[in-house]
Design a protein around this motif. Structure first.
Motif: not given
Length: 335
Positions: A313-328
């Motif tokens: 096994m080497g390096r496992l990268l999990l995909r992050p989440q985009l959490i939308l709120r009212d600052t964009t």
């Protein structure tokens, strides 16, 4: 079932030598001890307690115990690891590093003495322990080890982390889709491990999305005193959105903009890049790209299982989440 007699026969040494090597006796050389431990692990040796109870154990290691307390960055990582271990018939103990470091006991000796089959190591970036020679020696461990956000080239180790490059692209793409063309970045400290990655990913994302990079819209955060000058500059250069590396930076930028009378997100959007849910984010929610720490902990256990079963096994990268709120929100210039 493998015994110390089997190990002694394999190595051609006395049973007493194997016993001393497994228990960290001072009258056994470091090279002999390392060979005994390596052979014991390869042969599937388990201590007497494991042989009698049948309990399979792994552990979570952190430099300081408070890292694993509720509300701290390591809590969900450890929880995800431990619950997944329990679901798969393993006991996962919390084992802070203080005693191990103070005694200078070799990690392999510690793991074998406590009948652990492997470990998940959780650290905070720039911790002194993880910059010490002790860490460098871990890559030669005969035990399966999984690191969080720390690359390792050891034959029995791997690492899990968040795909920060993908996260930055998700953030810039989201703002681009809202019509923003001038997107600024308030990065972390220059010597912070992720700062270089965030900066490169930011420029790459702008290029892919055919947006122009401007030096004036980029800065390294050097504390609260650096926030206002940067905000003044990005506004003077017409930025309509800003990425902030870390929840604290996001909160500081939001507070500064509001103190200036700027409306968020009508006049300017703010989006945070954060590896975990922090207290500042709970107090003042904002749009953020972050990683589910429970999932990272679960992935760490499954990687450890793979390493135990001799799967490289080497390096496992999990995909992050985009959490939308009212600052964009949509860029005002494109409404």
């Amino acid at each position: 079932m493998v015994t110390i007699t089997d190990i002694a026969r394999r190595l051609g040494v006395a049973v007493s030598t194997v016993s001393k090597g497994l228990n960290g006796a001072n009258d056994v050389s470091e090279s002999t001890r390392a060979l005994i431990l390596k052979t014991a692990v390869e042969m599937g040796y388990a201590g007497r307690k494991v042989q009698k109870s049948g309990v399979r154990k792994v552990c979570v290691l952190a430099e300081r115990e408070e890292f694993l307390s509720a509300g701290q960055f390591g809590y969900d990582l450890a929880m995800g690891f431990r619950t997944t271990a329990a679901q798969n018939g393993w006991q996962a103990d919390l084992a802070p590093f203080q005693g191990l470091l103070s005694s200078q006991e070799a990690l392999d000796t510690f793991l074998l003495r406590h009948n652990y089959a492997g470990a998940f190591l959780i650290k905070q970036p720039l911790d002194s322990f993880f910059q010490s020679n002790y860490l460098k020696n871990l890559i030669n461990s005969a035990f399966p080890l999984v690191f969080w956000e720390e690359e390792s080239n050891g034959p029995c180790s791997g690492s899990v982390g968040s795909d920060h490059r993908r996260g930055v692209f998700m953030a810039v793409e989201h703002l681009c889709q809202l019509g923003h063309k001038r997107i600024a970045l308030l990065n972390g400290l220059p010597d912070f491990p992720l700062s270089g990655l965030w900066a490169a990913a930011y420029r790459d994302a702008l290029e892919v999305l055919q947006l122009t990079y401007q030096d004036a819209l980029y800065a390294d955060c050097r504390g609260e005193e650096s926030v206002r000058p940067f905000v003044d500059r990005l506004l003077s250069f017409g930025a309509t959105a800003v990425l902030c590396a870390g929840s604290q930076a996001s909160s500081s930028v939001l507070a500064c903009l509001r103190a200036m009378g700027r409306r968020i997100p009508e006049e300017i959007s703010v989006l945070g890049l954060s590896g975990r849910l922090e207290a500042s984010e709970k107090k003042e929610p904002f749009t953020v790209v972050r990683q589910d720490s429970l999932s990272l902990g679960r992935a760490a256990f499954y990687m450890l299982e793979g390493l135990r079963n001799k799967i490289p096994m080497g390096r496992l990268l999990l995909r992050p989440q985009l959490i939308l709120r009212d600052t964009t929100g949509p860029c005002a210039r494109h409404l």
